[in-house]
Design a protein around this motif. Sequence first.
Motif, PDB file in Angstrom:
ATOM      1  N   GLU A 256       0.838  -1.197   0.000  1.00 25.47           N
ATOM      2  CA  GLU A 256       0.000   0.000   0.000  1.00 25.47           C
ATOM      3  C   GLU A 256       0.881   1.259   0.000  1.00 25.47           C
ATOM      4  O   GLU A 256       0.632   2.215  -0.746  1.00 25.47           O
ATOM      5  CB  GLU A 256      -0.843  -0.036   1.278  1.00 25.47           C
ATOM      6  N   TYR A 257       1.934   1.220   0.828  1.00 25.90           N
ATOM      7  CA  TYR A 257       2.824   2.378   0.937  1.00 25.90           C
ATOM      8  C   TYR A 257       3.485   2.692  -0.405  1.00 25.90           C
ATOM      9  O   TYR A 257       3.525   3.843  -0.848  1.00 25.90           O
ATOM     10  CB  TYR A 257       3.876   2.116   2.022  1.00 25.90           C
ATOM     11  N   ILE A 258       3.978   1.636  -1.072  1.00 27.93           N
ATOM     12  CA  ILE A 258       4.702   1.866  -2.340  1.00 27.93           C
ATOM     13  C   ILE A 258       3.748   2.417  -3.407  1.00 27.93           C
ATOM     14  O   ILE A 258       4.095   3.310  -4.174  1.00 27.93           O
ATOM     15  CB  ILE A 258       5.400   0.565  -2.811  1.00 27.93           C
ATOM     16  N   GLU A 259       2.527   1.883  -3.414  1.00 32.12           N
ATOM     17  CA  GLU A 259       1.563   2.390  -4.406  1.00 32.12           C
ATOM     18  C   GLU A 259       1.288   3.883  -4.173  1.00 32.12           C
ATOM     19  O   GLU A 259       1.299   4.689  -5.107  1.00 32.12           O
ATOM     20  CB  GLU A 259       0.254   1.579  -4.329  1.00 32.12           C
ATOM     21  N   ASN A 260       1.084   4.240  -2.903  1.00 28.83           N
ATOM     22  CA  ASN A 260       0.849   5.659  -2.595  1.00 28.83           C
ATOM     23  C   ASN A 260       2.074   6.511  -2.901  1.00 28.83           C
ATOM     24  O   ASN A 260       1.965   7.683  -3.285  1.00 28.83           O
ATOM     25  CB  ASN A 260       0.483   5.831  -1.118  1.00 28.83           C
ATOM     26  N   TYR A 261       3.234   5.908  -2.716  1.00 28.03           N
ATOM     27  CA  TYR A 261       4.510   6.608  -2.969  1.00 28.03           C
ATOM     28  C   TYR A 261       4.589   6.987  -4.458  1.00 28.03           C
ATOM     29  O   TYR A 261       4.828   8.147  -4.820  1.00 28.03           O
ATOM     30  CB  TYR A 261       5.646   5.655  -2.584  1.00 28.03           C
ATOM     31  N   VAL A 262       4.334   5.987  -5.321  1.00 25.57           N
ATOM     32  CA  VAL A 262       4.418   6.230  -6.776  1.00 25.57           C
ATOM     33  C   VAL A 262       3.364   7.277  -7.192  1.00 25.57           C
ATOM     34  O   VAL A 262       3.642   8.189  -7.978  1.00 25.57           O
ATOM     35  CB  VAL A 262       4.238   4.909  -7.554  1.00 25.57           C
ATOM     36  N   LEU A 263       2.194   7.129  -6.611  1.00 25.23           N
ATOM     37  CA  LEU A 263       1.122   8.091  -6.891  1.00 25.23           C
ATOM     38  C   LEU A 263       1.538   9.500  -6.448  1.00 25.23           C
ATOM     39  O   LEU A 263       1.294  10.502  -7.156  1.00 25.23           O
ATOM     40  CB  LEU A 263      -0.135   7.639  -6.136  1.00 25.23           C
ATOM     41  N   GLY A 264       2.189   9.561  -5.293  1.00 21.52           N
ATOM     42  CA  GLY A 264       2.666  10.849  -4.757  1.00 21.52           C
ATOM     43  C   GLY A 264       3.719  11.471  -5.664  1.00 21.52           C
ATOM     44  O   GLY A 264       3.710  12.679  -5.904  1.00 21.52           O
ATOM     45  N   VAL A 265       4.615  10.629  -6.182  1.00 20.23           N
ATOM     46  CA  VAL A 265       5.642  11.131  -7.099  1.00 20.23           C
ATOM     47  C   VAL A 265       4.959  11.749  -8.317  1.00 20.23           C
ATOM     48  O   VAL A 265       5.315  12.832  -8.774  1.00 20.23           O
ATOM     49  CB  VAL A 265       6.602   9.988  -7.521  1.00 20.23           C
ATOM     50  N   LYS A 266       3.934  11.071  -8.804  1.00 19.94           N
ATOM     51  CA  LYS A 266       3.206  11.567  -9.991  1.00 19.94           C
ATOM     52  C   LYS A 266       2.519  12.910  -9.688  1.00 19.94           C
ATOM     53  O   LYS A 266       2.620  13.862 -10.450  1.00 19.94           O
ATOM     54  CB  LYS A 266       2.179  10.511 -10.423  1.00 19.94           C
ATOM     55  N   LYS A 267       1.819  12.937  -8.546  1.00 22.59           N
ATOM     56  CA  LYS A 267       0.998  14.125  -8.260  1.00 22.59           C
ATOM     57  C   LYS A 267       1.820  15.313  -7.756  1.00 22.59           C
ATOM     58  O   LYS A 267       1.666  16.435  -8.216  1.00 22.59           O
ATOM     59  CB  LYS A 267      -0.048  13.773  -7.188  1.00 22.59           C
ATOM     60  N   TYR A 268       2.706  15.059  -6.757  1.00 22.43           N
ATOM     61  CA  TYR A 268       3.340  16.198  -6.071  1.00 22.43           C
ATOM     62  C   TYR A 268       4.709  16.569  -6.634  1.00 22.43           C
ATOM     63  O   TYR A 268       5.145  17.697  -6.486  1.00 22.43           O
ATOM     64  CB  TYR A 268       3.436  15.924  -4.567  1.00 22.43           C
ATOM     65  N   LEU A 269       5.376  15.590  -7.264  1.00 19.98           N
ATOM     66  CA  LEU A 269       6.699  15.904  -7.818  1.00 19.98           C
ATOM     67  C   LEU A 269       6.590  16.264  -9.289  1.00 19.98           C
ATOM     68  O   LEU A 269       7.078  17.286  -9.741  1.00 19.98           O
ATOM     69  CB  LEU A 269       7.591  14.671  -7.671  1.00 19.98           C
TER      70      LEU A 269
END
Length: 497
Positions: free
Chosen positions: A432-445
Amino acid sequence: MSTIAAFYGGKSILITGATGFLGKVLMEKLFRTSPDLKVIYILVRPKAGQTLQQRVFQILDSKLFEKVKEVCPNVHEKIRAIYADLNQNDFAISKEDMQELLSCTNIIFHCAATVRFDDTLRHAVQLNVTATRQLLLMASQMPKLEAFIHISTAYSNCNLKHIDEVIYPCPVEPKKIIDSLEWLDDAIIDEITPKLIRDWPNIYTYTKALGEMVVQQESRNLNIAIIRPSIVGATWQEPFPGWVDNINGPNGIIIATGKGFLRAIKATPMAVADVIPVDTVVNLMLAVGWYTAVHRPKSTLVYHITSGNMNPCNWHKMGVQVLATFEKIPFERPFRRPNANFTSNSFTSQYWNAVSHRAPAIIYDCYLRLTGRKPRMTKLMNRLLRTVSMLEYFINRSWEWSTYNTEMLMSELSPEDQRVFNFDVRQLNWLEYIENYVLGVKKYLLKEDMAGIPKAKQRLKRLRNIHYLFNTALFLIAWRLLIARSQMARNVWFFIM
Ligand SMILES: CCCCCCCCCCCCCCCCCCCCCCCCCC(=O)SCCNC(=O)CCNC(=O)[C@H](O)C(C)(C)COP(=O)(O)OP(=O)(O)OC[C@H]1O[C@@H](n2cnc3c(N)ncnc32)[C@H](O)[C@@H]1OP(=O)(O)O
Ligand SMILES: NC(=O)C1=CN([C@@H]2O[C@H](COP(=O)(O)OP(=O)(O)OC[C@H]3O[C@@H](n4cnc5c(N)ncnc54)[C@H](OP(=O)(O)O)[C@@H]3O)[C@@H](O)[C@H]2O)C=CC1
């Protein structure tokens, strides 16, 4: 009510490195859980044409601080940005500001550092060692100071395999290095650097080790603690999952893979991927600040905040989950289809670099040239490969960090504090953490819109078709060349036809 949150109420807190990744999350959590704190002093330098105030406003106006504005509407008034450059004498702080800092500060969180692996020894020592010494000197003149929390890294002793929560001596005294850098010229420093850093993999980890020694030597009678996080990753839970804002560590690799630039990495798949969410690190920092001030341990305690010994994840598991997430949530405009491999062999790694990285870059640059544009892919690829080679040391080894002090602290917290300042990484669900991490990279970075996902998926399909077409053409050309040379191949060909 949380004891730790109450402790920070009415306090004046000094943070260095507040504009960095860790510093921002620390400020956010402090304001959200202790909105009645008196003031947060942050030492900031102007950067990229922005004044101090513009930098502060930009941070407060970001998505990270959305919740803070609800619980602490006057947050702007509670931040006091002080002009400072940690590279300069007395940090170039004005007399009035210095006076205020010295007389009012209750707690210090020292996060500022250069985290570049390839920084010059002179600059890295200045920031990671000399500035720490200078801040300790300032701290010793603060009558109201209750705790000084120094942020180091779990890799400060990465030349060892098992690392305890103690400060290890460095072969050369920090003071000797500081003194010699004053009179040695840059060419000589470059020459002696490899001899000085010995079995440390880079200047960053070496100077962080020196920084810890300085903390030990200059601690006087201050209440000091050292925190050593491993690879700090996106937020796990707070203020929302997946927040991340720079390309350091795994972040750049995730982008390079998701955009299809990086197709193979030299890594040991079963080595521990010791990533630790940034909010977990911040929760421990705040708990340590409280514990150090209230319980005043007799010696300087070191706290490891790592994931490997409590809830290990390896690079294989992480890589597979990252790739699986790209299937669901692809990045926009990829260069090639995201599809990467780990290889632990130097020969295959070089093969993949030639075939999967350099060759496509050269082909793409030819295409750019032919269409009248400036070639850029080879240059970009070379920089990427250089970066990856610098990270390789950390993805091909595992370390064991003892966590007695961190566990002791956890057991000292009330159930409410354990909930509000949770740093128990055993509760983390990696997938779950890694999925949110990748999503976060897409959205916030990358600042990509989720509405673009269907288009990105279409483009991936197109890239897959091009890939199949290209491979088929390549096969036919190779086969045709073979037919010209071999009777047996000719027979097989005519048989098939
Ligand atoms: C079936 C199997 C499936 C398998 C599937 C496989 C799939 C795989 C999927 C992925 C799975 C996850 C695996 C993750 C592994 C990660 C390991 C992390 C280890 C971290 C250890 C950290 C330990 C210590 C922790 C600490 O204690 S502290 C924090 C650590 N400190 C750092 O991480 C700073 C590093 N960085 C620098 O030291 C400077 O960046 C410098 C490099 C000198 C360049 O420097 P330079 O080239 O001069 O200039 P820059 O402006 O910096 O960057 C210039 C250009 O490089 C680019 N770029 C900068 N970075 C990165 C980066 N990361 N990654 C990529 N690109 C990067 C940037 O995009 C720019 O591109 P461009 O502009 O050319 O287009
Ligand atoms: N990120 C990670 O994976 C890990 C980080 N750490 C440690 O955590 C701490 C914070 O790291 P992180 O937030 O990731 O790093 P960042 O690079 O994001 O932040 C570094 C901070 O230091 C400040 N700084 C650098 N030079 C100066 C200077 N001359 N004067 C004033 N301020 C300066 C930067 O200010 P500016 O914005 O002006 O550049 C920035 O606020 C560091 O001590 C690091 O060693 C430890 C383990 C892992």
